[in-house]
Each structure stands twice: as C-alpha cells, then as structure tokens.
Design a protein around this motif. Sequence first.
Motif, PDB file in Angstrom:
ATOM      1  N   LEU B  74       0.881  -1.265   0.055  1.00  0.00           N
ATOM      2  CA  LEU B  74       0.141   0.208  -0.106  1.00  0.00           C
ATOM      3  C   LEU B  74       0.936   1.384  -0.164  1.00  0.00           C
ATOM      4  O   LEU B  74       1.693   1.290   0.935  1.00  0.00           O
ATOM      5  CB  LEU B  74      -0.896   0.178   1.227  1.00  0.00           C
ATOM      6  CG  LEU B  74      -1.997  -1.260   1.249  1.00  0.00           C
ATOM      7  CD1 LEU B  74      -2.628  -0.794   2.497  1.00  0.00           C
ATOM      8  CD2 LEU B  74      -2.757  -1.064   0.031  1.00  0.00           C
ATOM      9  N   ILE B  75       0.572   2.340  -0.871  1.00  0.00           N
ATOM     10  CA  ILE B  75       1.210   3.374  -1.109  1.00  0.00           C
ATOM     11  C   ILE B  75       0.544   4.463  -0.250  1.00  0.00           C
ATOM     12  O   ILE B  75      -0.729   4.656  -0.509  1.00  0.00           O
ATOM     13  CB  ILE B  75       1.549   3.867  -2.471  1.00  0.00           C
ATOM     14  CG1 ILE B  75       2.157   2.923  -3.187  1.00  0.00           C
ATOM     15  CG2 ILE B  75       2.251   5.181  -2.154  1.00  0.00           C
ATOM     16  CD1 ILE B  75       2.232   2.982  -4.729  1.00  0.00           C
ATOM     17  N   LYS B  76       0.986   5.268   0.660  1.00  0.00           N
ATOM     18  CA  LYS B  76       0.234   6.188   1.530  1.00  0.00           C
ATOM     19  C   LYS B  76       0.371   7.379   0.818  1.00  0.00           C
ATOM     20  O   LYS B  76       1.523   7.890   0.320  1.00  0.00           O
ATOM     21  CB  LYS B  76       0.938   6.262   2.916  1.00  0.00           C
ATOM     22  CG  LYS B  76      -0.207   7.340   3.763  1.00  0.00           C
ATOM     23  CD  LYS B  76       0.503   7.371   5.124  1.00  0.00           C
ATOM     24  CE  LYS B  76       0.080   8.488   5.926  1.00  0.00           C
ATOM     25  NZ  LYS B  76      -1.245   9.283   5.567  1.00  0.00           N
ATOM     26  N   ASP B  77      -0.958   8.062   0.355  1.00  0.00           N
ATOM     27  CA  ASP B  77      -0.700   9.567  -0.305  1.00  0.00           C
ATOM     28  C   ASP B  77      -0.320  10.485   0.671  1.00  0.00           C
ATOM     29  O   ASP B  77      -1.331  10.550   1.779  1.00  0.00           O
ATOM     30  CB  ASP B  77      -2.104   9.510  -1.187  1.00  0.00           C
ATOM     31  CG  ASP B  77      -2.044  11.007  -1.974  1.00  0.00           C
ATOM     32  OD1 ASP B  77      -1.239  11.766  -1.503  1.00  0.00           O
ATOM     33  OD2 ASP B  77      -2.834  10.893  -2.927  1.00  0.00           O
ATOM     34  N   LYS B  78       0.675  11.062   0.585  1.00  0.00           N
ATOM     35  CA  LYS B  78       1.081  11.973   1.825  1.00  0.00           C
ATOM     36  C   LYS B  78       0.285  13.293   1.677  1.00  0.00           C
ATOM     37  O   LYS B  78       0.142  13.944   2.862  1.00  0.00           O
ATOM     38  CB  LYS B  78       2.693  12.211   1.494  1.00  0.00           C
ATOM     39  CG  LYS B  78       3.431  10.964   1.754  1.00  0.00           C
ATOM     40  CD  LYS B  78       5.079  11.499   1.521  1.00  0.00           C
ATOM     41  CE  LYS B  78       5.921  10.316   1.918  1.00  0.00           C
ATOM     42  NZ  LYS B  78       7.135  10.398   1.219  1.00  0.00           N
ATOM     43  N   ARG B  79      -0.786  13.777   0.809  1.00  0.00           N
ATOM     44  CA  ARG B  79      -1.476  14.685   0.798  1.00  0.00           C
ATOM     45  C   ARG B  79      -2.441  14.804   1.529  1.00  0.00           C
ATOM     46  O   ARG B  79      -3.194  15.637   1.977  1.00  0.00           O
ATOM     47  CB  ARG B  79      -1.606  15.102  -0.698  1.00  0.00           C
ATOM     48  CG  ARG B  79      -0.710  15.510  -1.543  1.00  0.00           C
ATOM     49  CD  ARG B  79      -0.777  15.433  -2.905  1.00  0.00           C
ATOM     50  NE  ARG B  79      -0.973  13.974  -3.211  1.00  0.00           N
ATOM     51  CZ  ARG B  79      -1.171  13.527  -4.700  1.00  0.00           C
ATOM     52  NH1 ARG B  79      -1.266  14.449  -5.734  1.00  0.00           N
ATOM     53  NH2 ARG B  79      -1.532  12.307  -4.850  1.00  0.00           N
ATOM     54  N   TYR B  80      -3.018  13.264   1.648  1.00  0.00           N
ATOM     55  CA  TYR B  80      -4.234  13.197   2.558  1.00  0.00           C
ATOM     56  C   TYR B  80      -3.923  12.010   3.617  1.00  0.00           C
ATOM     57  O   TYR B  80      -3.285  11.129   3.279  1.00  0.00           O
ATOM     58  CB  TYR B  80      -5.328  12.497   1.657  1.00  0.00           C
ATOM     59  CG  TYR B  80      -5.492  13.577   0.522  1.00  0.00           C
ATOM     60  CD1 TYR B  80      -6.151  14.816   0.575  1.00  0.00           C
ATOM     61  CD2 TYR B  80      -4.985  12.977  -0.702  1.00  0.00           C
ATOM     62  CE1 TYR B  80      -6.337  15.624  -0.544  1.00  0.00           C
ATOM     63  CE2 TYR B  80      -5.093  13.901  -1.781  1.00  0.00           C
ATOM     64  CZ  TYR B  80      -5.740  15.235  -1.684  1.00  0.00           C
ATOM     65  OH  TYR B  80      -5.999  16.092  -2.813  1.00  0.00           O
ATOM     66  N   PRO B  81      -4.373  12.316   4.623  1.00  0.00           N
ATOM     67  CA  PRO B  81      -3.999  11.399   5.963  1.00  0.00           C
ATOM     68  C   PRO B  81      -4.393   9.765   5.922  1.00  0.00           C
ATOM     69  O   PRO B  81      -3.972   8.920   6.124  1.00  0.00           O
ATOM     70  CB  PRO B  81      -4.451  12.111   7.251  1.00  0.00           C
ATOM     71  CG  PRO B  81      -5.468  12.839   6.761  1.00  0.00           C
ATOM     72  CD  PRO B  81      -5.058  13.489   5.183  1.00  0.00           C
ATOM     73  N   ASN B  82      -5.576   9.755   5.048  1.00  0.00           N
ATOM     74  CA  ASN B  82      -6.293   8.722   4.949  1.00  0.00           C
ATOM     75  C   ASN B  82      -6.481   7.826   3.436  1.00  0.00           C
ATOM     76  O   ASN B  82      -7.396   6.855   3.491  1.00  0.00           O
ATOM     77  CB  ASN B  82      -7.660   8.900   5.572  1.00  0.00           C
ATOM     78  CG  ASN B  82      -7.923   9.260   6.843  1.00  0.00           C
ATOM     79  OD1 ASN B  82      -7.316   8.830   7.879  1.00  0.00           O
ATOM     80  ND2 ASN B  82      -8.815  10.199   6.891  1.00  0.00           N
ATOM     81  N   LEU B  83      -5.397   8.256   2.831  1.00  0.00           N
ATOM     82  CA  LEU B  83      -5.738   7.772   1.317  1.00  0.00           C
ATOM     83  C   LEU B  83      -4.369   6.862   1.068  1.00  0.00           C
ATOM     84  O   LEU B  83      -3.415   7.320   1.235  1.00  0.00           O
ATOM     85  CB  LEU B  83      -5.702   8.900   0.382  1.00  0.00           C
ATOM     86  CG  LEU B  83      -6.019   8.521  -0.991  1.00  0.00           C
ATOM     87  CD1 LEU B  83      -7.351   7.767  -1.154  1.00  0.00           C
ATOM     88  CD2 LEU B  83      -6.020   9.759  -1.663  1.00  0.00           C
ATOM     89  N   TYR B  84      -4.882   5.701   0.394  1.00  0.00           N
ATOM     90  CA  TYR B  84      -3.779   4.658   0.086  1.00  0.00           C
ATOM     91  C   TYR B  84      -4.102   4.070  -1.449  1.00  0.00           C
ATOM     92  O   TYR B  84      -5.237   4.034  -1.661  1.00  0.00           O
ATOM     93  CB  TYR B  84      -3.651   3.483   1.182  1.00  0.00           C
ATOM     94  CG  TYR B  84      -3.411   3.830   2.428  1.00  0.00           C
ATOM     95  CD1 TYR B  84      -1.912   3.625   2.850  1.00  0.00           C
ATOM     96  CD2 TYR B  84      -4.518   4.638   3.492  1.00  0.00           C
ATOM     97  CE1 TYR B  84      -1.536   3.975   4.326  1.00  0.00           C
ATOM     98  CE2 TYR B  84      -3.834   5.012   4.679  1.00  0.00           C
ATOM     99  CZ  TYR B  84      -2.661   4.506   4.966  1.00  0.00           C
ATOM    100  OH  TYR B  84      -2.315   5.068   6.372  1.00  0.00           O
ATOM    101  N   LEU B  85      -3.036   3.732  -1.828  1.00  0.00           N
ATOM    102  CA  LEU B  85      -3.222   3.215  -3.234  1.00  0.00           C
ATOM    103  C   LEU B  85      -2.449   1.681  -3.372  1.00  0.00           C
ATOM    104  O   LEU B  85      -1.424   1.516  -3.041  1.00  0.00           O
ATOM    105  CB  LEU B  85      -2.734   4.007  -4.378  1.00  0.00           C
ATOM    106  CG  LEU B  85      -2.469   3.406  -5.833  1.00  0.00           C
ATOM    107  CD1 LEU B  85      -3.800   3.285  -6.282  1.00  0.00           C
ATOM    108  CD2 LEU B  85      -1.352   4.341  -6.617  1.00  0.00           C
TER     109      LEU B  85
END
Lengths: 91, 263
Positions: B74-85
């Motif tokens: 899972l890649i954590k999207d650093k711009r949003y605390p709760n978003l992963y790809l």
Amino acid sequence: MSLADFFKKKTSSNVAKDRLKLVLVSDRAGCSPEIMEQIKNDIITVISRYIEIDMEGLDIKITQTQSEGNNGVVPALFANIPIKDLKTNKK
Amino acid sequence: MGEVIVVTSGKGGVGKTTTTANVGTGLAKLDKKVVLIDTDIGLRNLDVVMGLENRIVYNLVDVVEGNCRIKQALIKDKRYPNLYLLPSAQTRDKTAVTPEQMKKLADELRDEFDYIIMDCPAGIEQGFKNAIAGADRALVITTPEVSAVRDADRIIGLLEANEIKRTHLIVNRLRSDMVKRGDMMSSGDVVEILAVDLIGVIPDDENIVISTNQGEPLVGSDTLAGQAYMNISRRILGEDVPYLELSGRQGLFSKLANLLKKN
C-alpha cells in the motif's frame, strides 16, 4: 428556419436516443443477428405455405411497444411481410 | 466494516480511472479511510493519475502471490492522511489473479478501511470479473454517446447477474451547450435509457486534463468537475446533495423549467 421546421426537426440527440433504445432491446433480449435470421426464415417457411410473400421486402425486428396492460414499454417482435398474392393456395 | 465499490464502464476511455482517483480522494477529504485498488493488470494507470508512480515497490500481484504483505504494497498518499493506493502490476496480465483471490483481498481490507475502491479495466473479460468479485456496490461510468451507453447497459446487466445490488450511474463529460442545442443526450436521457439511479453528472472540463497532467485529483477544487466529484463523494456517504447548475449562462425561463422538472 421556419417555426414549422423547428418543431419538425429531429435533433441528433433524439436520433441517438431512438437508436439506442432499439439496439438495447435486442441486446437485452440476447437475440443475435443469426437467431433473428433463423426466426425470419422460419416465418417465411410457415407463411409461404398459405400465401405468396415478397421475400425481398420482408422485414423483421425486435422493437418496443406500449403494453396494453400497465407495464409501460415492452419488447415486441415486429414483422412487416408484404403479400404478393393471396390466392395462390386456391389453385 | 468497510464497503467495496467497483468503478466500471464497459467501454474504455470514459473516465473510470479519473473517477476512481477523484471520488476516492474526495472520500478521504471527507475523513474516510480509503484504499484505491488498480485492478487493470498490464495497463496500470491509476498510479500516474494519482501522481504516485514513483513510489511503487510492490503491487497487486505481489500481494496475491504472497511475495509481500498487504501493508508493504500500500502506498500512502502523503497529501491526505487517510488515502492509500494499491497499484497494479505492469508486466503481468489479467490471468495473474482470480476473482476468488480478489474477493479475499477486498475482505481483508474491510477491517482497516471505510472504502475500498476498485478501478476496473475496460471490457467484460477476466479483468472485469476480478474487479467486481468482492464488490458491494458499483459506480457505472458512461459518457452521453451511443457506444458508451450501450456498453454501460451491458455492464449493468452483468452486475445484476452477479448480484451486485446497488448500482449507480455517473454521466461523464457532459457538455451543457451541446445538450441545449439538442446535439447531445442529457443525463436525463441516459438515465431514462439505462433505468438506473443517477449519482452524479460530471461536466466536460479541461481542468481534468490539467489535473491528470499534474497527477493531482481536482476533487473539491473550485472547478465544475472538482465540485461535481465532491458532490458524488458526499452522495456515496448518503448525503442528499443537489445537482450542480452545469450551464454557465441560463435564462430565467430555463431555470424555472429546471426547477419544475426537479420537483
């Protein structure tokens, strides 16, 4: 463009809608062109026993029609079969 | 317990990936914990649309084959605390995973996330079957064109056959100027033909191209498409959000007519 033209004119979006409605009826019925061809041939065989029909002008398609009950629009098999001679069978 | 949403369309190029990115980001902005899964194995795109392409280490196939743990991929999207790809694999094909494996993966993610959003590949073959396997609900994307609407109808039928109970429609790339002069089907026309509930209408907005160029979803920004996507995110949460006025200039008469139509 006159006012009469304006009311008569069929917009391309309406054309799209009508074409889609037709194509979706046959898509949903799962009726392939081959099956339609078979139905057409069977109808020709049956009708030809009694009357002489114009096979070139024969047109069969699945379309939509307003149902007589209150079910709204329902699919219908539409067949346009031009008759050449009604009396063939009386020979 | 999280909800699994599949974003699908049948036809390619109508905006599945853009919608996945924007609706997912929108939900994350609304404080939901979200994971986006790119199920398009062999043709991965969601990573570039999200601007996360440089951070991929492991992918969907690695997870399914047990080469790594889910958390590692899972890649954590650093711009949003709760978003992963969870990115897709680029060098494999659709047969690398099975619907059963996808369902298991989705179920494992349910505990951790509020929303698991599957970006479905175009077509109705294995990739589609993989993407819908674990889904609770579906967002069907179409544009107001005969080809896209026809494919959407087919997809809706397949979703029903696979017992996905909640299916909502998004009409993408609507041009209100063309609708007004009768040269494009309206969202109402499309809904009438497909007979499914509408959850959003996205105007044809050049800001979408700019946002994908930059790898930053525009949801929530001060653009028509950005607002429309945020509204869809809110509607997914169950909020009753009124539809946007998509045409810039509108006379009093048509406004009145619209008001009457809505009520």
